[in-house]
Design a protein around this motif. Structure first.
Motif, PDB file in Angstrom:
ATOM      1  N   PHE A 335      13.340 -13.335   3.664  1.00  0.00           N
ATOM      2  CA  PHE A 335      12.987 -12.606   2.457  1.00  0.00           C
ATOM      3  C   PHE A 335      13.773 -11.303   2.428  1.00  0.00           C
ATOM      4  O   PHE A 335      13.793 -10.576   3.420  1.00  0.00           O
ATOM      5  N   PRO A 336      14.458 -11.000   1.314  1.00  0.00           N
ATOM      6  CA  PRO A 336      15.267  -9.788   1.283  1.00  0.00           C
ATOM      7  C   PRO A 336      14.416  -8.523   1.356  1.00  0.00           C
ATOM      8  O   PRO A 336      13.420  -8.404   0.653  1.00  0.00           O
ATOM      9  N   THR A 337      14.794  -7.614   2.209  1.00  0.00           N
ATOM     10  CA  THR A 337      14.095  -6.333   2.271  1.00  0.00           C
ATOM     11  C   THR A 337      14.809  -5.392   1.308  1.00  0.00           C
ATOM     12  O   THR A 337      16.015  -5.474   1.129  1.00  0.00           O
ATOM     13  N   TYR A 338      14.054  -4.551   0.691  1.00  0.00           N
ATOM     14  CA  TYR A 338      14.688  -3.666  -0.287  1.00  0.00           C
ATOM     15  C   TYR A 338      14.016  -2.303  -0.298  1.00  0.00           C
ATOM     16  O   TYR A 338      12.899  -2.144   0.185  1.00  0.00           O
ATOM     17  N   ALA A 339      14.705  -1.338  -0.860  1.00  0.00           N
ATOM     18  CA  ALA A 339      14.193   0.022  -0.941  1.00  0.00           C
ATOM     19  C   ALA A 339      12.967   0.044  -1.840  1.00  0.00           C
ATOM     20  O   ALA A 339      12.963  -0.510  -2.926  1.00  0.00           O
ATOM     21  N   LYS A 340      11.890   0.678  -1.339  1.00  0.00           N
ATOM     22  CA  LYS A 340      10.641   0.630  -2.094  1.00  0.00           C
ATOM     23  C   LYS A 340      10.313   1.986  -2.714  1.00  0.00           C
ATOM     24  O   LYS A 340       9.168   2.274  -3.010  1.00  0.00           O
ATOM     25  N   SER A 341      11.325   2.805  -2.935  1.00  0.00           N
ATOM     26  CA  SER A 341      11.078   4.179  -3.349  1.00  0.00           C
ATOM     27  C   SER A 341      10.329   4.298  -4.681  1.00  0.00           C
ATOM     28  O   SER A 341       9.490   5.169  -4.841  1.00  0.00           O
ATOM     29  N   THR A 342      10.607   3.403  -5.636  1.00  0.00           N
ATOM     30  CA  THR A 342       9.992   3.555  -6.953  1.00  0.00           C
ATOM     31  C   THR A 342       8.729   2.727  -7.099  1.00  0.00           C
ATOM     32  O   THR A 342       8.149   2.648  -8.167  1.00  0.00           O
ATOM     33  N   ARG A 343       8.339   2.083  -6.012  1.00  0.00           N
ATOM     34  CA  ARG A 343       7.213   1.181  -6.039  1.00  0.00           C
ATOM     35  C   ARG A 343       5.915   1.883  -6.420  1.00  0.00           C
ATOM     36  O   ARG A 343       5.654   3.008  -6.022  1.00  0.00           O
ATOM     37  N   THR A 344       5.099   1.215  -7.194  1.00  0.00           N
ATOM     38  CA  THR A 344       3.795   1.757  -7.556  1.00  0.00           C
ATOM     39  C   THR A 344       2.854   1.667  -6.359  1.00  0.00           C
ATOM     40  O   THR A 344       2.692   0.618  -5.770  1.00  0.00           O
ATOM     41  N   THR A 345       2.260   2.808  -6.014  1.00  0.00           N
ATOM     42  CA  THR A 345       1.373   2.822  -4.849  1.00  0.00           C
ATOM     43  C   THR A 345      -0.075   3.002  -5.272  1.00  0.00           C
ATOM     44  O   THR A 345      -0.381   3.227  -6.440  1.00  0.00           O
ATOM     45  N   ASP A 346      -0.948   2.917  -4.292  1.00  0.00           N
ATOM     46  CA  ASP A 346      -2.372   3.090  -4.526  1.00  0.00           C
ATOM     47  C   ASP A 346      -2.668   4.497  -5.048  1.00  0.00           C
ATOM     48  O   ASP A 346      -3.481   4.681  -5.957  1.00  0.00           O
ATOM     49  N   GLU A 347      -1.950   5.513  -4.494  1.00  0.00           N
ATOM     50  CA  GLU A 347      -2.186   6.899  -4.928  1.00  0.00           C
ATOM     51  C   GLU A 347      -1.806   7.072  -6.402  1.00  0.00           C
ATOM     52  O   GLU A 347      -2.509   7.714  -7.179  1.00  0.00           O
ATOM     53  N   MET A 348      -0.692   6.464  -6.755  1.00  0.00           N
ATOM     54  CA  MET A 348      -0.227   6.524  -8.136  1.00  0.00           C
ATOM     55  C   MET A 348      -1.262   5.892  -9.066  1.00  0.00           C
ATOM     56  O   MET A 348      -1.595   6.434 -10.119  1.00  0.00           O
ATOM     57  N   THR A 349      -1.761   4.732  -8.647  1.00  0.00           N
ATOM     58  CA  THR A 349      -2.753   4.013  -9.455  1.00  0.00           C
ATOM     59  C   THR A 349      -3.993   4.875  -9.646  1.00  0.00           C
ATOM     60  O   THR A 349      -4.525   4.983 -10.757  1.00  0.00           O
ATOM     61  N   THR A 350      -4.433   5.537  -8.567  1.00  0.00           N
ATOM     62  CA  THR A 350      -5.594   6.427  -8.637  1.00  0.00           C
ATOM     63  C   THR A 350      -5.388   7.492  -9.711  1.00  0.00           C
ATOM     64  O   THR A 350      -6.271   7.769 -10.528  1.00  0.00           O
ATOM     65  N   GLU A 351      -4.180   8.062  -9.716  1.00  0.00           N
ATOM     66  CA  GLU A 351      -3.870   9.116 -10.675  1.00  0.00           C
ATOM     67  C   GLU A 351      -3.939   8.606 -12.110  1.00  0.00           C
ATOM     68  O   GLU A 351      -4.513   9.247 -12.985  1.00  0.00           O
ATOM     69  N   PHE A 352      -3.364   7.463 -12.344  1.00  0.00           N
ATOM     70  CA  PHE A 352      -3.360   6.894 -13.692  1.00  0.00           C
ATOM     71  C   PHE A 352      -4.775   6.617 -14.197  1.00  0.00           C
ATOM     72  O   PHE A 352      -5.054   6.779 -15.377  1.00  0.00           O
ATOM     73  N   PHE A 353      -5.649   6.218 -13.275  1.00  0.00           N
ATOM     74  CA  PHE A 353      -6.994   5.870 -13.706  1.00  0.00           C
ATOM     75  C   PHE A 353      -7.898   7.082 -13.914  1.00  0.00           C
ATOM     76  O   PHE A 353      -8.981   6.959 -14.474  1.00  0.00           O
ATOM     77  N   GLN A 354      -7.447   8.267 -13.444  1.00  0.00           N
ATOM     78  CA  GLN A 354      -8.260   9.471 -13.605  1.00  0.00           C
ATOM     79  C   GLN A 354      -8.565   9.773 -15.069  1.00  0.00           C
ATOM     80  O   GLN A 354      -9.638  10.263 -15.399  1.00  0.00           O
ATOM     81  N   ASN A 355      -7.624   9.460 -15.937  1.00  0.00           N
ATOM     82  CA  ASN A 355      -7.783   9.796 -17.352  1.00  0.00           C
ATOM     83  C   ASN A 355      -8.563   8.744 -18.146  1.00  0.00           C
ATOM     84  O   ASN A 355      -8.777   8.904 -19.334  1.00  0.00           O
ATOM     85  N   ILE A 356      -8.961   7.668 -17.468  1.00  0.00           N
ATOM     86  CA  ILE A 356      -9.647   6.590 -18.183  1.00  0.00           C
ATOM     87  C   ILE A 356     -11.159   6.787 -18.072  1.00  0.00           C
ATOM     88  O   ILE A 356     -11.681   7.020 -16.978  1.00  0.00           O
ATOM     89  N   SER A 357     -11.847   6.686 -19.194  1.00  0.00           N
ATOM     90  CA  SER A 357     -13.300   6.881 -19.163  1.00  0.00           C
ATOM     91  C   SER A 357     -13.953   5.770 -18.350  1.00  0.00           C
ATOM     92  O   SER A 357     -13.405   4.677 -18.210  1.00  0.00           O
ATOM     93  N   SER A 358     -15.156   6.068 -17.823  1.00  0.00           N
ATOM     94  CA  SER A 358     -15.800   5.053 -16.976  1.00  0.00           C
ATOM     95  C   SER A 358     -16.179   3.818 -17.803  1.00  0.00           C
ATOM     96  O   SER A 358     -16.227   2.711 -17.286  1.00  0.00           O
TER      97      SER A 358
END
Ligand code: NAG
Ligand code: NAG
Ligand code: NAG
Ligand code: NAG
Length: 386
Positions: A335-358
């Motif tokens: 499986f090709p290994t590749y640079a993961k610099s722009t990958r969406t992470t869990d921390e990023m996801t947390t941030e995006f969901f902060q603005n969403i109402s419960s």
């Protein structure tokens, strides 16, 4: 007539069992004739009625030993068709997966058995929603990529390393055309004619392949995948086709005071608007979700198609190389290994969901709930469910 020559162990055994059968038949007939004569000489012809059952059991003995052990896999392989040509004498990925020769594989085998069980249990526990549809049609099989040479079926899920897996499938099916997956440009991996999908076969061919090929897919934490899709399709300036096709629609429906420019370009969709669009019942009534945010459940039909292997994005390389190992190609394909610099992470996801109402978070979770349960992803800790 070269396809009639037995090439694999199964086919050899099949012929052997045919030979044994005819041998046993003629032997038994000889014995029967002899016994009949002896018994009649003794004046007890009537007890010969016990012989046919005895004869039958001898027959069944042979049927059992060879036939039952080997023919199930062999019969499915269409003995006189063209399928035989390419896997001379080797074990199929399904045999490698379910009957591993190497013992060190057994821990991995147990892990994958647990993942399969999790899918089966979730389907059963949620049968009201998970099996709303009773049968699939060929049109439902557009995401199942077929590799006949290695007997693999890969259901691709966008935003779960699907470009690299399509590249691998092109190498596997290319018959020497490619050797390095990374030499294939990403856009070429997504040209639909470069790979054969299961919907392009006849119904008997589809059933045969679903039965005897190793079916696998790769999954990812559903909300991480969703944020990844949003970032890729709506925050990058270059992709105007998604802006035009979906962005304009989302802004028109979800933004109260949209400017003419925003309505025309559709290039500044906010994550909150995207979520509102996803949970709006109208959306899925109009047309199915785009594949980039469609649930794995709807793309791959795991409650109707029993996947042999569930790979995870979290253990992507490990799981991918396991698939390649089962396919018998791991000595020359990784499986090709590749640079993961722009990958969406869990921390990023947390941030995006902060603005969403419960309220919206709860509704969104409902949309993706089966994917969470089926693939054993726990409710994210950042989520505020009502
Ligand atoms: C599900 O995940 C939990 C931890 O998150 C783990 O302990 C468990 O073994 C997993 N079950 C399966 C079937 O993968
Ligand atoms: C933009 O999206 C379209 C539609 O999916 C796709 O065909 C195209 O390759 C994308 N362009 C880029 C630069 O990613
Ligand atoms: C929309 O814009 C008008 C005029 O700028 C303003 O009066 C109104 O409050 C805005 N409505 C919303 C929902 O933002
Ligand atoms: C959340 O909302 C604030 C205020 O509207 C905005 O500045 C910020 O960019 C938003 N964050 C995300 C991740 O969308």
């Amino acid at each position: 007539m070269s396809s009639l020559i037995p090439v694999t162990q199964e086919e050899f055994c099949y012929l052997l069992s045919l030979l044994s059968l005819s041998l046993s038949l003629s032997l038994s007939l000889g014995v029967l004739g002899f016994e009949l004569r002896t018994l009649c000489l003794l004046g007890r012809c009537s007890t010969t009625s016990a012989l046919p059952p005895a004869l039958l059991s001898i027959l069944f003995f042979y049927v059992d030993t060879c036939f039952q052990r080997w023919t199930p896999t062999f019969m499915r392989r269409n003995p006189f068709g063209v399928d035989i040509c390419c896997r001379k004498g080797s074990r199929s990925p399904l045999q490698e997966l379910y009957n591993p020769i190497q013992l060190e594989l057994s821990n991995t085998a147990v892990l994958h058995q647990m993942r399969r069980d999790q899918v089966t249990d979730t389907c059963r526990a949620n049968s009201a929603t998970s099996r709303k549809r009773r049968v699939l049609t060929p049109n439902d099989l557009k995401h199942l990529v077929v590799d006949e040479d290695h007997e693999l079926i890969y259901c691709y899920v966008p935003k779960v390393a699907c470009t690299n897996w399509k590249r691998l499938m092109m190498v596997l099916t290319g018959r020497g055309k490619y050797s390095d997956p990374m030499e294939i440009p990403a856009n070429e991996a997504h040209v639909s004619t470069n790979l054969k999908t299961l919907n392009q076969y006849s119904i008997p061919e589809i059933n045969h392949r679903l039965k005897s090929y190793m079916k696998f897919l790769f999954v990812r934490e559903p909300f991480e995948r969703l944020v990844s899709a949003y970032r890729n399709k709506f925050t990058q300036k270059y992709n105007t086709s998604f802006h035009k096709r979906y962005g304009t629609k989302i802004i028109k429906r979800q933004r109260k005071n949209a400017t003419q420019e925003a309505l025309r370009k559709g290039d500044d969709v906010k994550f909150e608007e995207f979520v509102a669009y996803l949970i709006d019942p109208h959306t899925q009534r109009e047309e199915p979700f785009n594949e980039h945010w469609q649930t794995v459940y709807s793309l791959c039909h795991p409650c109707h198609i029993r996947y042999d292997l569930v790979g995870k994005y979290e253990t992507l390389e490990e799981d991918s190389n396991y698939v390649l190992q089962l396919a018998g190609v791991s000595s020359y394909l990784k499986f090709p290994t590749y640079a993961k610099s722009t990958r969406t992470t869990d921390e990023m996801t947390t941030e995006f969901f902060q603005n969403i109402s419960s309220e919206h978070q709860t509704q969104l979770y409902e949309v993706y709930k089966l994917d969470f349960l089926m693939f054993n992803y726990s409710v994210p800790s950042y989520l505020k469910l009502e």
